[in-house]
Design an enzyme around this catalytic site. Structure first.
Site: not given
Length: 451
Positions: A102, A242, A244, A246
């Site tokens: 992340s 960010d 990834d 999400d």
């Protein structure tokens, strides 16, 4: 939380406390576990990854474990966490795996596990995986001959996800000038393609991943360069993701940050106006700003407060049928459209409100006055004992009484460290500092502080 898996998967520094052996064994277990549900023993498992150098290494290790247990591994390649969730739940996969840490630096990585409904995997299954990692289970059988699994290039799944996102936009973005910060991560090619297709004039930064620059001075955790871009180019808005993708934070037309609390307010009001806000409630966490609750109270929107973590937000939403929830960090869940936070959906939905209301992000967010916040971490000998100490609780209650309706105090344990977090929100930083320090002084005097 388990020994390896926290609220957001198995995360650690690559080849230090998250190794290729761990990934291989996770693959071995999942291939075997889900294979039991099929007469031919063949599970279908889809994998995505972010742009970290180590993501390729972990991908190959997972694939080796999965196929050795007889599962077929479908590779989405570099993609977002929410895309793995979407493909898993819509295309008949037994489970999904996302390789990402992340918003962490490039040298960390993680393994996120997603069930067939596109949600985070059940705790009992995670518990069994951890037993296998610790050698507490018998060795699993290997697939042989024609039962060995195969690897399938599945870039088409990612393309279908992009098509789904485009279908969610009910207005053309033509004439809108938008900044995008891809964090040198998963969104580096997806976000621009989607916004371009919807008609926006895009200005993209941090979309040149090299395996080492993910989240490095960019993205939703380092939004300063996007603020500068929006101001310099006089853009209508900016969206920062960010690693990834999400999460999403926004930048308004004046270069000001619009965080997750602002987003919840903007979209919560939009839903309420249209009669779409189930039970008139938005789900927040205990770390949402006091100013958000004051703004919700002013417009008559109710709210739930969960523990910190999108996992807990989604559980509350799923249990009660709520449609909107999220965190200050920009992890926003629109449960009608996704089972996890999705940064690109968040950006599309913010565009929808701007276009529907014919207002700027700054105008839409203006009723939320963010209160100053001071948060201090205290390393302690026993976090539960320290937090429950009668004198500490008395100090917290005294601070809460003095703050009254003009602030709040929150004391909570860290989920991963021997730390108690003391946070105060009030109308000035000085007031926040005073009450945080008052409580910490009591914790020190009672002998709980380490060092």
């Amino acid at each position: 939380m388990g020994k390896y898996f926290g609220t957001d998967g198995f995360r650690g520094e690559a080849n230090v406390n998250l190794t290729v052996e761990h990934a291989y064994k996770v693959g071995r277990f999942l291939g075997w576990f889900y294979g039991k549900n099929h007469e031919d023993g063949k599970a279908k498992i889809v994998i995505g990854k972010d742009t970290r150098r180590s993501s390729y290494m972990f991908e190959y290790s997972l694939v080796a474990g999965l196929t050795a247990s007889g599962a077929d591994a479908y590779l989405l390649h570099v993609t977002t966490t929410p895309s793995v969730s979407y493909v898993t739940r819509t295309e008949d996969f037994d489970c999904g795996i996302m390789i990402s840490a992340s918003h962490n630096p490039y040298y960390d990585n993680g393994i996120k596990l997603i069930n067939d409904k596109g949600e985070k995997m059940r705790e009992d299954v995670i518990g069994e995986i951890e037993k296998y990692l610790d050698g507490e289970m018998a060795e699993l059988p290997f697939a042989t001959r024609e039962k060995i699994g195969c690897t399938v290039d599945y870039a088409a799944g990612r393309n279908r996800y992009m098509g789904y996102l485009m279908s969610l936009a009910i207005y053309s973005f033509k004439g809108m000038r938008i900044g995008l910060d891809a964090a040198n991560g998963s969104a580096w090619s997806l976000a621009k393609s989607i916004f371009d297709a919807l008609g926006a004039k895009t200005y993209v930064i941090h979309a040149e991943p090299d395996g080492l620059n993910i989240n490095n001075g960019c993205g939703s955790t380092h939004i300063e360069s996007l603020c500068e871009l929006v101001k310099r180019e006089h853009l209508d808005a900016g969206f920062a993701f960010d690693g990834d993708a999400d999460r999403c934070l926004c930048v308004d037309e004046n270069g000001n940050v619009i965080n997750g609390d602002h987003i919840l307010y903007i979209y919560g009001c939009y839903m309420k106006e249209r009669g779409k806000l189930v039970d008139n409630k938005v789900v927040t966490t205990v770390m949402s700003n006091f100013g958000l609750y004051k703004a919700f109270d002013a417009v008559g929107i109710d709210y739930e407060k969960t523990a910190v973590g999108d996992k807990y937000v989604y559980e509350c939403m799923s249990k009660n049928g709520y449609r909107l929830g999220g965190e200050q960090s920009g992890h926003i869940i629109f449960s009608k459209y996704a089972t996890t936070g999705d940064g690109i959906i968040t950006a599309i939905k913010m565009m929808e409100v701007m276009l529907a209301k014919k207002k700027t992000l700054g105008q839409l967010a203006s009723p939320v006055v963010i209160y100053p916040q001071v948060l201090k971490n205290v390393r302690v000998t026993d976090k539960t004992e320290a937090q429950n100490d009668a004198d500490v609780r008395a100090a917290v209650e005294a601070a809460a009484e003095k703050l009254g309706e003009n602030g709040r105090i929150l004391v909570r344990e860290s989920g991963t460290e021997p730390v108690v977090r003391v946070m105060v929100e009030a109308d000035s930083v000085e007031t926040c500092e005073k009450y945080v320090d008052d409580v910490i002084e009591v914790i020190k005097n009672k002998g709980y502080v380490i060092g």
